[in-house]
Design a protein around this motif. Structure first.
Motif, PDB file in Angstrom:
ATOM      1  N   THR A   1       0.854  -1.186   0.000  1.00 26.42           N
ATOM      2  CA  THR A   1       0.000   0.000   0.000  1.00 26.42           C
ATOM      3  C   THR A   1       0.891   1.237   0.000  1.00 26.42           C
ATOM      4  O   THR A   1       1.651   1.455   0.946  1.00 26.42           O
ATOM      5  CB  THR A   1      -0.926   0.024   1.236  1.00 26.42           C
ATOM      6  N   TYR A   2       0.822   2.013  -1.069  1.00 26.04           N
ATOM      7  CA  TYR A   2       1.655   3.196  -1.215  1.00 26.04           C
ATOM      8  C   TYR A   2       0.777   4.450  -1.230  1.00 26.04           C
ATOM      9  O   TYR A   2      -0.373   4.412  -1.659  1.00 26.04           O
ATOM     10  CB  TYR A   2       2.462   3.160  -2.528  1.00 26.04           C
ATOM     11  N   PHE A   3       1.361   5.560  -0.772  1.00 22.89           N
ATOM     12  CA  PHE A   3       0.678   6.852  -0.842  1.00 22.89           C
ATOM     13  C   PHE A   3       1.444   7.750  -1.813  1.00 22.89           C
ATOM     14  O   PHE A   3       2.648   7.979  -1.643  1.00 22.89           O
ATOM     15  CB  PHE A   3       0.604   7.502   0.540  1.00 22.89           C
ATOM     16  N   HIS A   4       0.741   8.249  -2.822  1.00 20.04           N
ATOM     17  CA  HIS A   4       1.364   9.087  -3.844  1.00 20.04           C
ATOM     18  C   HIS A   4       1.176  10.551  -3.445  1.00 20.04           C
ATOM     19  O   HIS A   4       0.074  11.090  -3.525  1.00 20.04           O
ATOM     20  CB  HIS A   4       0.748   8.789  -5.210  1.00 20.04           C
ATOM     21  N   THR A   5       2.250  11.174  -2.999  1.00 17.53           N
ATOM     22  CA  THR A   5       2.201  12.547  -2.500  1.00 17.53           C
ATOM     23  C   THR A   5       3.083  13.456  -3.347  1.00 17.53           C
ATOM     24  O   THR A   5       3.829  12.995  -4.206  1.00 17.53           O
ATOM     25  CB  THR A   5       2.686  12.609  -1.038  1.00 17.53           C
ATOM     26  N   ARG A   6       3.006  14.757  -3.060  1.00 22.76           N
ATOM     27  CA  ARG A   6       3.833  15.728  -3.791  1.00 22.76           C
ATOM     28  C   ARG A   6       5.320  15.515  -3.510  1.00 22.76           C
ATOM     29  O   ARG A   6       6.170  15.884  -4.311  1.00 22.76           O
ATOM     30  CB  ARG A   6       3.440  17.150  -3.384  1.00 22.76           C
ATOM     31  N   ASN A   7       5.612  14.929  -2.359  1.00 26.61           N
ATOM     32  CA  ASN A   7       7.010  14.711  -1.982  1.00 26.61           C
ATOM     33  C   ASN A   7       7.544  13.350  -2.427  1.00 26.61           C
ATOM     34  O   ASN A   7       8.651  12.969  -2.067  1.00 26.61           O
ATOM     35  CB  ASN A   7       7.179  14.850  -0.470  1.00 26.61           C
ATOM     36  N   GLY A   8       6.724  12.619  -3.164  1.00 29.19           N
ATOM     37  CA  GLY A   8       7.159  11.309  -3.632  1.00 29.19           C
ATOM     38  C   GLY A   8       6.207  10.205  -3.205  1.00 29.19           C
ATOM     39  O   GLY A   8       5.150  10.453  -2.614  1.00 29.19           O
ATOM     40  N   VAL A   9       6.575   8.969  -3.511  1.00 33.85           N
ATOM     41  CA  VAL A   9       5.750   7.802  -3.179  1.00 33.85           C
ATOM     42  C   VAL A   9       6.158   7.270  -1.809  1.00 33.85           C
ATOM     43  O   VAL A   9       7.314   6.884  -1.602  1.00 33.85           O
ATOM     44  CB  VAL A   9       5.904   6.690  -4.245  1.00 33.85           C
ATOM     45  N   VAL A  10       5.208   7.273  -0.879  1.00 29.31           N
ATOM     46  CA  VAL A  10       5.466   6.778   0.469  1.00 29.31           C
ATOM     47  C   VAL A  10       5.038   5.313   0.531  1.00 29.31           C
ATOM     48  O   VAL A  10       3.847   4.998   0.400  1.00 29.31           O
ATOM     49  CB  VAL A  10       4.692   7.602   1.525  1.00 29.31           C
ATOM     50  N   LYS A  11       6.014   4.418   0.728  1.00 35.72           N
ATOM     51  CA  LYS A  11       5.711   2.973   0.771  1.00 35.72           C
ATOM     52  C   LYS A  11       5.340   2.587   2.199  1.00 35.72           C
ATOM     53  O   LYS A  11       6.147   2.024   2.937  1.00 35.72           O
ATOM     54  CB  LYS A  11       6.916   2.179   0.255  1.00 35.72           C
ATOM     55  N   ALA A  12       4.097   2.896   2.564  1.00 36.57           N
ATOM     56  CA  ALA A  12       3.644   2.695   3.943  1.00 36.57           C
ATOM     57  C   ALA A  12       3.614   1.216   4.326  1.00 36.57           C
ATOM     58  O   ALA A  12       3.974   0.850   5.446  1.00 36.57           O
ATOM     59  CB  ALA A  12       2.255   3.306   4.126  1.00 36.57           C
ATOM     60  N   VAL A  13       3.159   0.371   3.411  1.00 37.98           N
ATOM     61  CA  VAL A  13       3.198  -1.087   3.601  1.00 37.98           C
ATOM     62  C   VAL A  13       3.866  -1.654   2.361  1.00 37.98           C
ATOM     63  O   VAL A  13       3.366  -1.479   1.248  1.00 37.98           O
ATOM     64  CB  VAL A  13       1.779  -1.673   3.782  1.00 37.98           C
ATOM     65  N   ASP A  14       4.994  -2.325   2.554  1.00 40.59           N
ATOM     66  CA  ASP A  14       5.835  -2.691   1.423  1.00 40.59           C
ATOM     67  C   ASP A  14       6.110  -4.190   1.375  1.00 40.59           C
ATOM     68  O   ASP A  14       7.083  -4.677   1.952  1.00 40.59           O
ATOM     69  CB  ASP A  14       7.151  -1.903   1.493  1.00 40.59           C
ATOM     70  N   ASP A  15       5.185  -4.913   0.733  1.00 46.07           N
ATOM     71  CA  ASP A  15       5.388  -6.343   0.454  1.00 46.07           C
ATOM     72  C   ASP A  15       5.416  -7.179   1.737  1.00 46.07           C
ATOM     73  O   ASP A  15       6.433  -7.793   2.074  1.00 46.07           O
ATOM     74  CB  ASP A  15       6.680  -6.533  -0.348  1.00 46.07           C
ATOM     75  N   ILE A  16       4.290  -7.223   2.441  1.00 50.69           N
ATOM     76  CA  ILE A  16       4.216  -8.034   3.662  1.00 50.69           C
ATOM     77  C   ILE A  16       3.246  -9.203   3.492  1.00 50.69           C
ATOM     78  O   ILE A  16       2.287  -9.115   2.723  1.00 50.69           O
ATOM     79  CB  ILE A  16       3.823  -7.198   4.906  1.00 50.69           C
ATOM     80  N   SER A  17       3.513 -10.278   4.193  1.00 50.42           N
ATOM     81  CA  SER A  17       2.666 -11.473   4.156  1.00 50.42           C
ATOM     82  C   SER A  17       2.495 -12.012   5.573  1.00 50.42           C
ATOM     83  O   SER A  17       3.451 -12.036   6.348  1.00 50.42           O
ATOM     84  CB  SER A  17       3.290 -12.565   3.279  1.00 50.42           C
ATOM     85  N   PHE A  18       1.269 -12.423   5.909  1.00 48.35           N
ATOM     86  CA  PHE A  18       1.011 -13.065   7.206  1.00 48.35           C
ATOM     87  C   PHE A  18      -0.345 -13.760   7.161  1.00 48.35           C
ATOM     88  O   PHE A  18      -1.131 -13.556   6.223  1.00 48.35           O
ATOM     89  CB  PHE A  18       1.054 -12.047   8.358  1.00 48.35           C
ATOM     90  N   THR A  19      -0.597 -14.601   8.153  1.00 42.22           N
ATOM     91  CA  THR A  19      -1.887 -15.289   8.249  1.00 42.22           C
ATOM     92  C   THR A  19      -2.484 -15.071   9.630  1.00 42.22           C
ATOM     93  O   THR A  19      -1.769 -14.762  10.590  1.00 42.22           O
ATOM     94  CB  THR A  19      -1.737 -16.805   8.002  1.00 42.22           C
ATOM     95  N   LEU A  20      -3.798 -15.232   9.714  1.00 39.55           N
ATOM     96  CA  LEU A  20      -4.520 -15.195  10.982  1.00 39.55           C
ATOM     97  C   LEU A  20      -5.388 -16.443  11.058  1.00 39.55           C
ATOM     98  O   LEU A  20      -6.250 -16.665  10.207  1.00 39.55           O
ATOM     99  CB  LEU A  20      -5.391 -13.935  11.074  1.00 39.55           C
ATOM    100  N   GLU A  21      -5.125 -17.269  12.068  1.00 33.77           N
ATOM    101  CA  GLU A  21      -5.885 -18.509  12.228  1.00 33.77           C
ATOM    102  C   GLU A  21      -7.142 -18.264  13.061  1.00 33.77           C
ATOM    103  O   GLU A  21      -7.258 -17.269  13.781  1.00 33.77           O
ATOM    104  CB  GLU A  21      -5.012 -19.571  12.924  1.00 33.77           C
ATOM    105  N   LYS A  22      -8.089 -19.184  12.975  1.00 35.04           N
ATOM    106  CA  LYS A  22      -9.323 -19.071  13.759  1.00 35.04           C
ATOM    107  C   LYS A  22      -8.996 -19.092  15.252  1.00 35.04           C
ATOM    108  O   LYS A  22      -8.244 -19.944  15.718  1.00 35.04           O
ATOM    109  CB  LYS A  22     -10.279 -20.221  13.424  1.00 35.04           C
ATOM    110  N   GLY A  23      -9.569 -18.155  15.994  1.00 30.58           N
ATOM    111  CA  GLY A  23      -9.396 -18.103  17.443  1.00 30.58           C
ATOM    112  C   GLY A  23      -8.030 -17.634  17.904  1.00 30.58           C
ATOM    113  O   GLY A  23      -7.738 -17.624  19.094  1.00 30.58           O
ATOM    114  N   GLU A  24      -7.172 -17.210  16.983  1.00 33.95           N
ATOM    115  CA  GLU A  24      -5.809 -16.795  17.321  1.00 33.95           C
ATOM    116  C   GLU A  24      -5.767 -15.313  17.678  1.00 33.95           C
ATOM    117  O   GLU A  24      -6.571 -14.508  17.197  1.00 33.95           O
ATOM    118  CB  GLU A  24      -4.891 -17.064  16.127  1.00 33.95           C
TER     119      GLU A  24
END
Length: 304
Positions: free
Chosen positions: A11-34
């Motif tokens: 998830t990137y934000f395109h601003t006047r000062n450039g592209v802010v890579k707020a979330v950059d290529d992350i992976s994870f899982t969430l199991e039931k009840g976890e």
């Protein structure tokens, strides 16, 4: 099969000062009840991650540049607004960061509490009000039947946070996202709020994503922890592994910063420097400029 499966989310934000890579290529899982904890300093990408999953990132300037987030048969990142609306508040609920500004000051608490039940057709108005009062009692509010008709300004910060939790849990969701639910609350109320979330999670079997910058909170609360820095997950594992066998220097630095672990009278440890500028590319490890263990290799290659 995992309840939520996130792969290569960007998830990137395109601003006047450039592209802010707020979330950059992350992976994870969430199991039931976890209970999954996401920790890191302000600006590390924790809140943007869950806002992306909920479809709450403003576009523009935000843009989902890639990845998938599977929940049942839906990809939350590409689902129609109607699909997201059917999931949000019913199957996936969220406790927002600031209870002072998350409630509508013009509406009574009762109207805000019963809204999810009415929107998703889970109860009529009379039944919804009964459930709202019952949920307020569960979250520890005295005289719930009378106070349910009050306005937000008539409650303290801790009570408003309880209302937010009641609103998030009233539909018995499968996933609860708690975005720093104890921010700006005193220590006693913090403990009560966390105990309340844990109790509801155990009773309903709800999976929880807890976002915080407080390692002390996640240590006794979460099953697994993702440590985020500079928009990336730098370390992930079971809670015991994260605490007793830290691998990444940033994780160690965070733990060294816990005041309770410092020797009495000794100067508190602080991580030197500032978090990275997310709009500037870094070929190596983004923590290298602040890391006492950094070598030349760290500036050219990111660690595994």
């Amino acid at each position: 099969m995992a309840l939520i499966e996130v792969d290569n989310l960007k998830t990137y934000f395109h601003t006047r000062n450039g592209v802010v890579k707020a979330v950059d290529d992350i992976s994870f899982t969430l199991e039931k009840g976890e209970v999954l904890g996401i920790v890191g300093e302000s600006g590390s990408g924790k809140s943007v991650t869950v806002h992306t999953l909920m479809g709450l990132v403003p576009q523009p300037p935000g843009r989902i540049e890639g990845g998938t987030a599977k929940f049942d048969d839906s990809n939350l990142l590409t689902a129609d607004e109607s699909v997201l609306r059917s999931l949000r508040g019913k199957r996936i609920s969220m406790i927002f960061q600031d209870p002072m500004t998350s409630l509508n000051p013009y509406l009574r608490i009762s109207e805000q509490l019963i809204e999810p039940l009415l929107i998703h057709g889970q109860a009529n108005r009379e039944e919804a009000l009964k459930r709202a009062i019952n949920m307020l009692e569960k979250v520890g509010m005295n005289d719930a039947a009378e106070r349910v008709h009050s306005y937000p300004h008539e409650f303290s910060g801790g009570m408003r946070q309880r209302v937010m939790i009641a609103m998030a849990l009233i539909t018995d969701p499968e996933v609860l996202i708690a975005d720093e639910p104890t921010t700006a609350l005193d220590v006693t109320v913090q403990a009560q709020i966390l105990e309340l979330i844990k109790k509801e999670q155990q009773e309903l079997g709800t999976a929880v994503i807890l976002i915080t910058h407080d390692l002390g909170v996640v240590s006794g609360f979460c099953d697994r922890i993702n440590v985020m820095y500079g928009g990336k997950i730098v370390e992930s594992g079971p809670t015991k592994e994260i605490f007793y066998n830290p691998q990444h220097p940033y994780n160690r630095a965070l733990q060294n910063s816990i005041p309770a672990l410092q020797a009495k009278g000794k100067e508190l440890y602080t991580i030197p420097g500032m978090p990275p500028d997310m709009s500037k590319q870094s070929a190596g490890c983004s923590f290298a400029p602040r890391c006492e263990h950094a070598t030349d290799l760290c500036t050219s290659e990111p660690p595994e």
